[in-house]
Structures are given as C-alpha cells and as structure tokens.
Design an enzyme around this catalytic site. Structure first.
Site, PDB file in Angstrom:
ATOM      1  N   LYS A 166       0.854  -1.187   0.000  1.00  0.00           N
ATOM      2  CA  LYS A 166       0.000   0.000   0.000  1.00  0.00           C
ATOM      3  C   LYS A 166       0.897   1.246   0.000  1.00  0.00           C
ATOM      4  O   LYS A 166       1.915   1.287   0.701  1.00  0.00           O
ATOM      5  CB  LYS A 166      -0.884  -0.031   1.258  1.00  0.00           C
ATOM      6  CG  LYS A 166      -1.697   1.223   1.518  1.00  0.00           C
ATOM      7  CD  LYS A 166      -2.903   1.298   0.627  1.00  0.00           C
ATOM      8  CE  LYS A 166      -3.658   2.621   0.794  1.00  0.00           C
ATOM      9  NZ  LYS A 166      -4.661   2.813  -0.260  1.00  0.00           N
ATOM     10  N   SER A 167       0.521   2.270  -0.759  1.00  0.00           N
ATOM     11  CA  SER A 167       1.343   3.491  -0.792  1.00  0.00           C
ATOM     12  C   SER A 167       1.491   4.066   0.613  1.00  0.00           C
ATOM     13  O   SER A 167       0.515   4.164   1.363  1.00  0.00           O
ATOM     14  CB  SER A 167       0.683   4.539  -1.681  1.00  0.00           C
ATOM     15  OG  SER A 167       0.584   4.084  -3.003  1.00  0.00           O
ATOM     16  N   ALA A 183     -12.424   5.791  -2.542  1.00  0.00           N
ATOM     17  CA  ALA A 183     -11.712   7.002  -2.122  1.00  0.00           C
ATOM     18  C   ALA A 183     -11.217   6.734  -0.701  1.00  0.00           C
ATOM     19  O   ALA A 183     -11.638   7.373   0.259  1.00  0.00           O
ATOM     20  CB  ALA A 183     -12.618   8.224  -2.177  1.00  0.00           C
ATOM     21  N   LEU A 223      -5.705   7.172   0.773  1.00  0.00           N
ATOM     22  CA  LEU A 223      -4.295   6.853   1.069  1.00  0.00           C
ATOM     23  C   LEU A 223      -4.021   6.674   2.562  1.00  0.00           C
ATOM     24  O   LEU A 223      -2.999   7.128   3.100  1.00  0.00           O
ATOM     25  CB  LEU A 223      -3.373   7.925   0.463  1.00  0.00           C
ATOM     26  CG  LEU A 223      -3.338   7.928  -1.080  1.00  0.00           C
ATOM     27  CD1 LEU A 223      -2.597   9.167  -1.593  1.00  0.00           C
ATOM     28  CD2 LEU A 223      -2.694   6.664  -1.628  1.00  0.00           C
ATOM     29  N   ASN A 281       3.860   6.751  -6.459  1.00  0.00           N
ATOM     30  CA  ASN A 281       2.455   7.005  -6.762  1.00  0.00           C
ATOM     31  C   ASN A 281       2.223   8.523  -6.831  1.00  0.00           C
ATOM     32  O   ASN A 281       2.041   9.175  -5.806  1.00  0.00           O
ATOM     33  CB  ASN A 281       1.582   6.350  -5.683  1.00  0.00           C
ATOM     34  CG  ASN A 281       0.106   6.655  -5.878  1.00  0.00           C
ATOM     35  OD1 ASN A 281      -0.298   7.202  -6.914  1.00  0.00           O
ATOM     36  ND2 ASN A 281      -0.699   6.306  -4.888  1.00  0.00           N
ATOM     37  N   CYS A 323      -2.816   9.409  -7.451  1.00  0.00           N
ATOM     38  CA  CYS A 323      -4.065   9.097  -6.752  1.00  0.00           C
ATOM     39  C   CYS A 323      -5.097  10.193  -7.033  1.00  0.00           C
ATOM     40  O   CYS A 323      -4.824  11.375  -6.782  1.00  0.00           O
ATOM     41  CB  CYS A 323      -3.838   8.970  -5.252  1.00  0.00           C
ATOM     42  SG  CYS A 323      -5.379   8.619  -4.372  1.00  0.00           S
ATOM     43  N   LYS A 339       4.117   5.848 -11.345  1.00  0.00           N
ATOM     44  CA  LYS A 339       2.744   5.412 -11.673  1.00  0.00           C
ATOM     45  C   LYS A 339       1.919   6.587 -12.186  1.00  0.00           C
ATOM     46  O   LYS A 339       1.734   7.586 -11.482  1.00  0.00           O
ATOM     47  CB  LYS A 339       2.100   4.784 -10.441  1.00  0.00           C
ATOM     48  CG  LYS A 339       0.753   4.132 -10.756  1.00  0.00           C
ATOM     49  CD  LYS A 339       0.305   3.265  -9.606  1.00  0.00           C
ATOM     50  CE  LYS A 339      -1.032   2.601  -9.888  1.00  0.00           C
ATOM     51  NZ  LYS A 339      -1.478   1.799  -8.753  1.00  0.00           N
ATOM     52  N   GLY A 344      -8.110  -3.305 -14.716  1.00  0.00           N
ATOM     53  CA  GLY A 344      -9.165  -4.185 -15.208  1.00  0.00           C
ATOM     54  C   GLY A 344      -8.726  -5.572 -15.622  1.00  0.00           C
ATOM     55  O   GLY A 344      -9.501  -6.295 -16.246  1.00  0.00           O
ATOM     56  N   GLY A 383      -5.343  -5.698  -9.463  1.00  0.00           N
ATOM     57  CA  GLY A 383      -5.862  -5.172  -8.211  1.00  0.00           C
ATOM     58  C   GLY A 383      -7.238  -5.718  -7.895  1.00  0.00           C
ATOM     59  O   GLY A 383      -7.387  -6.711  -7.166  1.00  0.00           O
TER      60      GLY A 383
HETATM   61  C1  LIG Z   1      -9.300   0.021  -2.696  1.00  0.00           C
HETATM   62  C2  LIG Z   1      -8.179   0.476  -3.584  1.00  0.00           C
HETATM   63  C3  LIG Z   1      -7.063   1.103  -3.017  1.00  0.00           C
HETATM   64  C4  LIG Z   1      -6.012   1.537  -3.826  1.00  0.00           C
HETATM   65  N1  LIG Z   1      -4.919   2.110  -3.247  1.00  0.00           N
HETATM   66  C5  LIG Z   1      -3.852   2.472  -4.023  1.00  0.00           C
HETATM   67  C6  LIG Z   1      -2.662   2.979  -3.440  1.00  0.00           C
HETATM   68  O1  LIG Z   1      -2.522   3.092  -2.221  1.00  0.00           O
HETATM   69  N2  LIG Z   1      -1.641   3.328  -4.281  1.00  0.00           N
HETATM   70  C7  LIG Z   1      -1.715   3.201  -5.648  1.00  0.00           C
HETATM   71  O2  LIG Z   1      -0.762   3.528  -6.355  1.00  0.00           O
HETATM   72  N3  LIG Z   1      -2.844   2.693  -6.226  1.00  0.00           N
HETATM   73  C8  LIG Z   1      -3.892   2.333  -5.456  1.00  0.00           C
HETATM   74  N4  LIG Z   1      -5.017   1.792  -6.036  1.00  0.00           N
HETATM   75  C9  LIG Z   1      -5.071   1.657  -7.500  1.00  0.00           C
HETATM   76  C10 LIG Z   1      -4.635   0.250  -7.965  1.00  0.00           C
HETATM   77  O3  LIG Z   1      -3.293  -0.007  -7.618  1.00  0.00           O
HETATM   78  C11 LIG Z   1      -4.818   0.094  -9.490  1.00  0.00           C
HETATM   79  O4  LIG Z   1      -3.999   1.037 -10.145  1.00  0.00           O
HETATM   80  C12 LIG Z   1      -6.260   0.286  -9.928  1.00  0.00           C
HETATM   81  O5  LIG Z   1      -7.160  -0.279  -8.991  1.00  0.00           O
HETATM   82  C13 LIG Z   1      -6.542  -0.308 -11.301  1.00  0.00           C
HETATM   83  O6  LIG Z   1      -6.295  -1.692 -11.317  1.00  0.00           O
HETATM   84  P1  LIG Z   1      -7.488  -2.805 -11.150  1.00  0.00           P
HETATM   85  O7  LIG Z   1      -8.547  -2.450 -12.158  1.00  0.00           O
HETATM   86  O8  LIG Z   1      -6.801  -4.105 -11.409  1.00  0.00           O
HETATM   87  O9  LIG Z   1      -7.984  -2.686  -9.744  1.00  0.00           O
HETATM   88  C14 LIG Z   1      -6.077   1.358  -5.243  1.00  0.00           C
HETATM   89  C15 LIG Z   1      -7.205   0.714  -5.801  1.00  0.00           C
HETATM   90  C16 LIG Z   1      -8.235   0.261  -4.996  1.00  0.00           C
HETATM   91  C17 LIG Z   1      -9.415  -0.427  -5.634  1.00  0.00           C
END
Ligand SMILES: Cc1cc2nc3c(=O)[nH]c(=O)nc-3n(C[C@H](O)[C@H](O)[C@H](O)COP(=O)(O)O)c2cc1C
Length: 330
Positions: free
Chosen positions: A49-50, A74, A77, A133, A136, A172, A251, A272
């Site tokens: 997690k970031s 949302a 972070l 990151n 966000c 990112k 996705g 993710g």
């Molecule tokens: C609940 C949640 C928390 C996330 N927290 C972070 C984060 O802390 N740092 C980050 O770079 N991306 C975060 N993301 C984004 C994911 O790393 C990813 O870029 C995004 O969900 C798209 O991928 P997916 O469609 O496979 O989920 C988060 C996504 C979700 C759903």
C-alpha cells in the site's frame, strides 16, 4: 520457470520476476501476512500500500463501493507512515524469499521534497523496486492536483526520488489527463526506470434516494473490468512514447486480459480489483491462463508478445513465429 513449456519470467529493471503478474498497490498490500499469501498464491511480485512520510487516517466511510464488476474507492491513502512500512516490507521480504517473489514498495507525499524523504527512508527496507504514486485521484481536496497532472510536476518528483535512492523506480501515471504520452516522456527523461499505467479513473456515483454522492469524498477512483480499455489505450500510447518498461494495470482479471495488456506494450501486468473476487490465488490462475494461451499459440516467452499490437496494419498473420523466431526472450 517453465509452465506448459513456456517461460513466463520477465526482467523488470534488472529484477527477474517468475511471471509478469504484480499485485497492484492498495489491494491486500497492507500487511506482510497478506502479501505473503498473494505471493504464495502465484504472483511474480507484490506491491505494498502506498505510504507517506507520516501516518494518514484516510477518508471517513463510505470509502469503497462495489460498482458493476469493479469498485469506486476514495480510501484517501490511509497508511501507517513510512517508518512502519519499512518494518512491513522487511517482514514481507523475509517471508517471500524462498518463493522468489519480488517486493515493491509504493510511496507518495504532499511535496517533491517529501517524495525524496520517503523514498530515502523506505530504501532501508531494500525493496526490489520502488513505485512512485503520483496519480491518486482521491486526495486532491487535501493535497492539490496530483503530480501526474502535468509533465513538469511529474518530472520534478521523478528527479527528486532518483536522487534519493539507488533502487530502481517505477513512476505510476494517471489516466485522468489529456496526454499521458507527454507525461510518460517527461518521467523517462527525468530518469524513471519504468512507468506503471494506470491508477484509477476519476468518477462519481450518486444515490438518487438520498440525492447525494455515495462516497464521503464525493469523487472516487474507478477500477475493475470497466477501465480495461482505458488502461490498454494508455499503455499503447505510452509504449509509442517511451523505451523504458511499462507495467500495465487496470481491469485485468484473466490470462487473456494480461496478454492484451502485454500486446499493447506492457512488460509486466498489475492486478488489483480481481483479487477481491478471485482471492489470493487470482494471480496464479491468471499466470496459468497466460501459459495455456502462449502454449496454444506458439509463444515461447513473454517478450515475444510485448508490443505485438503495434505492428503495421499491413502485417499478415501468416506466422505467429514472428516473435518466437527472433529469440528475444529477456
Ligand atoms: C481500494 C483500492 C485502493 C487503492 N490504493 C492504491 C494505493 O494506495 N496506491 C496506488 O498507487 N494505487 C492504489 N489503487 C489503484 C490500484 O493499484 C490500481 O492502479 C487500480 O485499482 C486499477 O487496477 P485494477 O482495475 O486491477 O484494480 C487502489 C485501488 C483500490 C481499488
């Protein structure tokens, strides 16, 4: 490692991943035990997690809602701060050393100087890679526009982090911009070792009974299958703009999705939201599906497929060995 006679391993900035599938940041990356489970479930790498210079509580509930087959989140972070994260990453590395799963530490900060500080502190944990990151979409009210919004600010963070650590960095990027290729070029020129695309897509859901947005933060970031075509387009555009490796995220929930991302130009693939549905074995299943596809289509290794969708339209699919014959496995 050979799976169905194909080699799924990839090189990402000098780090050998046993397969190209990476647990994306923010999903089960909050503890060493969870990252160990995803690693043992078949991931090539896991991303934490970031984390920020100081602990952050994040936003009040509701912070995550299911939307279609994906999520609008949302979280804001929320994290225990970089000092605690160093311990989590050390423990994660210790738990995963026998499996050969790479560990990626993700960072963010409010300022360029803060990014440098958090990168320096996190480096003590010796993660294989650091993900930066800057994208966000859910904290703009507190932190201002994401650094990924413009080439100059994205480059400034990249330069500062590069100066603060010897560990290779992945920057990112956000899809919520007019020209992602320009931002990819700027971070490459500033010294990024790789880029990751994409973070979540900015969105909103309104409860029509309550006549107000559902999330406490009003806006959130969309993830899951709905954003895959956006992610594939972003990766395709970045591949045309830069020569550093790209981690395609957004996705992906099947081997076919991962292959699509790789053909768009990704060297590795982040997963993710699919882990919420598929559990800690999701990445292992996707790896097996990739191997099945590659074996059936005569691809010997992942690099045979990277960027294949960029061939000119005059190319005739007379021989799939185009990639295989080149012996470019890296
Ligand atoms: C609940 C949640 C928390 C996330 N927290 C972070 C984060 O802390 N740092 C980050 O770079 N991306 C975060 N993301 C984004 C994911 O790393 C990813 O870029 C995004 O969900 C798209 O991928 P997916 O469609 O496979 O989920 C988060 C996504 C979700 C759903």
């Amino acid at each position: 490692m050979l799976q169905n006679g194909v080699d799924l391993s990839v090189d990402l900035c000098g780090i050998r991943l046993r397969n190209p599938l990476i647990l994306a940041s923010g999903i089960l990356g909050t503890s060493a035990a969870l990252m160990e489970r995803v690693g043992r479930g078949g991931a090539g790498a896991v991303t934490s997690k970031s984390c920020s210079p100081l602990p952050r509580a994040g936003h009040p509930n509701p912070t995550v809602i299911k939307w279609g087959p994906g999520f609008l989140n949302a979280v804001g972070l929320a994290n225990p701060g970089v000092e605690a994260q160093v311990e989590i990453l050390r423990e994660t590395r210790r738990r995963l050393v026998d499996v050969g799963v790479a560990v990626i530490g993700s960072i963010f900060a409010e300022t360029v100087e803060g990014f440098a500080r958090v990168a320096e502190t996190l480096s003590a944990a010796e993660p294989d890679l650091i993900e930066v990151n800057i994208s966000c979409p859910n904290v703009a009210h507190e932190l201002g526009a994401p650094f990924s919004s413009a080439p100059e600010s994205a480059a400034a963070v990249t330069r500062a982090v590069k100066a603060a650590t010897d560990i290779p960095i992945i920057v990112k990027l956000s899809p919520n911009v007019t020209d992602i290729a320009a931002i990819a070029r700027a971070v490459e020129e500033a010294g990024a070792d790789a880029i990751a695309a994409i973070n979540t897509v900015s969105g909103m859901v309104i409860d029509i009974e309550a006549a107000r947005p559902v999330l406490s933060n009003l806006e959130g970031g969309l993830s899951g299958p709905a954003i895959k075509p956006i992610a594939v387009r972003c990766v395709y555009q970045c591949y045309q703009a830069v020569s550093i490796p790209i981690v395609g995220i957004g996705g992906v929930s099947s081997g076919a999705d991962a292959i699509e991302m790789i053909m768009a130009g990704a060297r590795a693939v982040g997963v993710g939201s699919a882990v919420f549905w598929g559990g800690v074995e999701a990445l292992g299943r996707i790896a097996q599906e990739m191997a099945d596809f590659m074996s059936a289509h005569g691809y010997r290794c992942v690099s045979d497929m990277v960027g294949l969708a960029h061939r000119p339209s005059s190319w005739q699919p007379s021989s799939i060995e185009v990639g295989v014959a080149t012996g470019r496995c890296i």
